[in-house]
Design a protein around this motif. Structure first.
Motif, PDB file in Angstrom:
ATOM      1  N   ARG A 132       0.848  -1.292   0.006  1.00  0.00           N
ATOM      2  CA  ARG A 132       0.053  -0.066  -0.118  1.00  0.00           C
ATOM      3  C   ARG A 132       0.894   1.233   0.124  1.00  0.00           C
ATOM      4  N   GLU A 133       2.095   1.297   0.964  1.00  0.00           N
ATOM      5  CA  GLU A 133       2.827   2.459   0.846  1.00  0.00           C
ATOM      6  C   GLU A 133       3.505   2.537  -0.343  1.00  0.00           C
ATOM      7  N   GLU A 134       3.661   1.467  -1.139  1.00  0.00           N
ATOM      8  CA  GLU A 134       4.383   1.707  -2.521  1.00  0.00           C
ATOM      9  C   GLU A 134       3.163   2.321  -3.593  1.00  0.00           C
ATOM     10  N   GLY A 135       2.031   2.426  -3.162  1.00  0.00           N
ATOM     11  CA  GLY A 135       1.226   3.033  -4.098  1.00  0.00           C
ATOM     12  C   GLY A 135       0.146   2.103  -4.797  1.00  0.00           C
ATOM     13  N   TYR A 136       0.069   0.596  -4.384  1.00  0.00           N
ATOM     14  CA  TYR A 136      -0.949  -0.122  -4.769  1.00  0.00           C
ATOM     15  C   TYR A 136      -2.061   0.248  -4.031  1.00  0.00           C
ATOM     16  N   ALA A 137      -3.424  -0.091  -4.804  1.00  0.00           N
ATOM     17  CA  ALA A 137      -4.736  -0.309  -4.050  1.00  0.00           C
ATOM     18  C   ALA A 137      -5.075  -1.569  -3.651  1.00  0.00           C
ATOM     19  N   TYR A 138      -4.965  -2.713  -4.434  1.00  0.00           N
ATOM     20  CA  TYR A 138      -5.062  -3.954  -4.655  1.00  0.00           C
ATOM     21  C   TYR A 138      -4.011  -4.696  -4.421  1.00  0.00           C
ATOM     22  N   ALA A 139      -4.001  -5.818  -3.951  1.00  0.00           N
ATOM     23  CA  ALA A 139      -2.860  -6.875  -3.981  1.00  0.00           C
ATOM     24  C   ALA A 139      -3.380  -8.363  -4.187  1.00  0.00           C
ATOM     25  N   ILE A 140      -2.504  -8.985  -4.754  1.00  0.00           N
ATOM     26  CA  ILE A 140      -2.728 -10.296  -5.254  1.00  0.00           C
ATOM     27  C   ILE A 140      -2.057 -11.422  -4.287  1.00  0.00           C
ATOM     28  N   ILE A 141      -2.893 -12.357  -3.775  1.00  0.00           N
ATOM     29  CA  ILE A 141      -2.106 -13.412  -3.140  1.00  0.00           C
ATOM     30  C   ILE A 141      -1.913 -14.597  -3.731  1.00  0.00           C
ATOM     31  N   GLY A 142      -0.731 -15.011  -4.329  1.00  0.00           N
ATOM     32  CA  GLY A 142      -0.643 -15.914  -5.367  1.00  0.00           C
ATOM     33  C   GLY A 142      -0.655 -17.401  -4.695  1.00  0.00           C
ATOM     34  N   GLY A 143      -1.539 -18.225  -5.650  1.00  0.00           N
ATOM     35  CA  GLY A 143      -1.273 -19.533  -5.281  1.00  0.00           C
ATOM     36  C   GLY A 143      -1.481 -20.074  -3.726  1.00  0.00           C
ATOM     37  N   VAL A 144      -2.885 -19.431  -3.458  1.00  0.00           N
ATOM     38  CA  VAL A 144      -3.307 -19.474  -1.989  1.00  0.00           C
ATOM     39  C   VAL A 144      -3.466 -20.837  -1.441  1.00  0.00           C
ATOM     40  N   GLY A 145      -3.028 -21.133  -0.372  1.00  0.00           N
ATOM     41  CA  GLY A 145      -3.220 -22.443   0.466  1.00  0.00           C
ATOM     42  C   GLY A 145      -4.313 -22.385   1.495  1.00  0.00           C
ATOM     43  N   PRO A 146      -4.199 -21.669   2.560  1.00  0.00           N
ATOM     44  CA  PRO A 146      -5.213 -21.414   3.747  1.00  0.00           C
ATOM     45  C   PRO A 146      -6.113 -20.103   3.158  1.00  0.00           C
ATOM     46  N   ALA A 147      -7.022 -20.629   2.273  1.00  0.00           N
ATOM     47  CA  ALA A 147      -7.938 -19.185   1.966  1.00  0.00           C
ATOM     48  C   ALA A 147      -8.820 -18.650   3.033  1.00  0.00           C
ATOM     49  N   ALA A 148      -9.166 -19.509   4.072  1.00  0.00           N
ATOM     50  CA  ALA A 148      -9.878 -19.108   5.083  1.00  0.00           C
ATOM     51  C   ALA A 148      -9.280 -18.006   5.830  1.00  0.00           C
ATOM     52  N   PHE A 149      -8.012 -18.206   6.132  1.00  0.00           N
ATOM     53  CA  PHE A 149      -6.922 -17.485   6.778  1.00  0.00           C
ATOM     54  C   PHE A 149      -7.062 -16.149   6.093  1.00  0.00           C
ATOM     55  N   TYR A 150      -6.995 -15.914   4.890  1.00  0.00           N
ATOM     56  CA  TYR A 150      -6.806 -14.744   4.135  1.00  0.00           C
ATOM     57  C   TYR A 150      -7.980 -14.026   4.152  1.00  0.00           C
ATOM     58  N   GLU A 151      -9.078 -14.790   4.088  1.00  0.00           N
ATOM     59  CA  GLU A 151     -10.542 -14.111   4.038  1.00  0.00           C
ATOM     60  C   GLU A 151     -10.651 -13.476   5.459  1.00  0.00           C
ATOM     61  N   LYS A 152     -10.433 -13.998   6.580  1.00  0.00           N
ATOM     62  CA  LYS A 152     -10.763 -13.596   7.943  1.00  0.00           C
ATOM     63  C   LYS A 152      -9.771 -12.488   8.243  1.00  0.00           C
ATOM     64  N   CYS A 153      -8.475 -12.699   7.902  1.00  0.00           N
ATOM     65  CA  CYS A 153      -7.486 -11.464   8.512  1.00  0.00           C
ATOM     66  C   CYS A 153      -7.647 -10.194   7.345  1.00  0.00           C
ATOM     67  N   VAL A 154      -7.850 -10.260   6.207  1.00  0.00           N
ATOM     68  CA  VAL A 154      -7.696  -9.211   5.359  1.00  0.00           C
ATOM     69  C   VAL A 154      -8.909  -9.030   4.260  1.00  0.00           C
ATOM     70  N   GLY A 155      -9.893  -9.947   4.342  1.00  0.00           N
ATOM     71  CA  GLY A 155     -11.077  -9.901   3.516  1.00  0.00           C
ATOM     72  C   GLY A 155     -10.628 -10.421   2.118  1.00  0.00           C
ATOM     73  N   ALA A 156      -9.818 -11.008   1.904  1.00  0.00           N
ATOM     74  CA  ALA A 156      -9.526 -11.469   0.859  1.00  0.00           C
ATOM     75  C   ALA A 156     -10.548 -12.385  -0.142  1.00  0.00           C
ATOM     76  N   GLN A 157     -10.603 -12.171  -1.397  1.00  0.00           N
ATOM     77  CA  GLN A 157     -11.664 -12.919  -2.081  1.00  0.00           C
ATOM     78  C   GLN A 157     -10.716 -13.428  -3.340  1.00  0.00           C
ATOM     79  N   MET A 158     -11.199 -14.896  -3.510  1.00  0.00           N
ATOM     80  CA  MET A 158     -10.868 -15.643  -4.603  1.00  0.00           C
ATOM     81  C   MET A 158     -10.926 -14.874  -6.047  1.00  0.00           C
ATOM     82  N   ILE A 159      -9.971 -14.874  -7.021  1.00  0.00           N
ATOM     83  CA  ILE A 159     -10.093 -14.384  -8.098  1.00  0.00           C
ATOM     84  C   ILE A 159     -10.414 -15.600  -9.145  1.00  0.00           C
ATOM     85  N   PRO A 160     -11.771 -15.565  -9.533  1.00  0.00           N
ATOM     86  CA  PRO A 160     -12.310 -16.743 -10.513  1.00  0.00           C
ATOM     87  C   PRO A 160     -11.344 -16.837 -11.721  1.00  0.00           C
TER      88      PRO A 160
END
Length: 169
Positions: free
Chosen positions: A116-144
């Motif tokens: 975010r400090e580098e200027g990005y508004a969105y980020a991609i978590i690549g090749g996710v393993g624990p999806a529920a963890f990322y949903e809970k921690c930062v509201g991440a959503q699967m990319i179809p």
């Protein structure tokens, strides 16, 4: 393994997580050049050769695009960003005995806040393993349609199942 999308404008604060860990003697920091070889070796031992290669790339950026977790001077976890692709989070790993204590969350948040400090508004978590963890921690959503994503030409590693994926020859 699908990718996930994170809105960096809605990240929770990282400071309370860091303070809680500091009180337990677990410290999150950005490494410096003298740390590189020990860190890359640790990542290779506790994750994979592929993850170690990604960590090595992080030291080519200034400042390094990664954070580590230490306890009593020993490394206990790490997280990378901008390693295989720009605006990507990962790889990451926390020792099994420290999982569930907030270390992974702290490393994730430090990396996402850095993006975010580098200027990005969105980020991609690549090749996710624990999806529920990322949903809970930062509201991440699967990319179809994001499987296999950036790792589709992963040479022999996929065939051997190193990334948790078995590929028929």
């Amino acid at each position: 393994m699908a990718d996930m999308l994170v809105n960096l404008m809605t990240l929770p604060p990282v400071e309370p997580v860091i303070e809680k860990l500091d009180a337990q003697g677990i410290h999150i920091r950005r490494p410096i050049a003298p740390d590189k070889l020990r860190i890359v070796d640790w990542v290779k031992e506790h994750s994979s050769a592929s993850a170690a290669g990604e960590m090595d790339v992080c030291f080519g950026h200034y400042p390094p695009s990664c954070f580590i977790a230490t306890q009593h001077g020993d490394m206990v976890g790490y997280a990378c960003y901008n390693a295989t692709a720009k605006d990507f989070f990962g790889p990451t790993r926390v020792l099994d005995e420290l999982q569930g204590k907030g270390v992974g969350r702290a490393l994730l948040l430090k990396c996402l806040w850095a993006l975010r400090e580098e200027g990005y508004a969105y980020a991609i978590i690549g090749g996710v393993g624990p999806a529920a963890f990322y949903e809970k921690c930062v509201g991440a959503q699967m990319i179809p349609g994001s499987t296999p994503g950036v790792y589709k030409d992963f040479l022999v590693a996929l065939k051997k199942g190193i990334m948790g994926v078995e590929v028929e020859e």
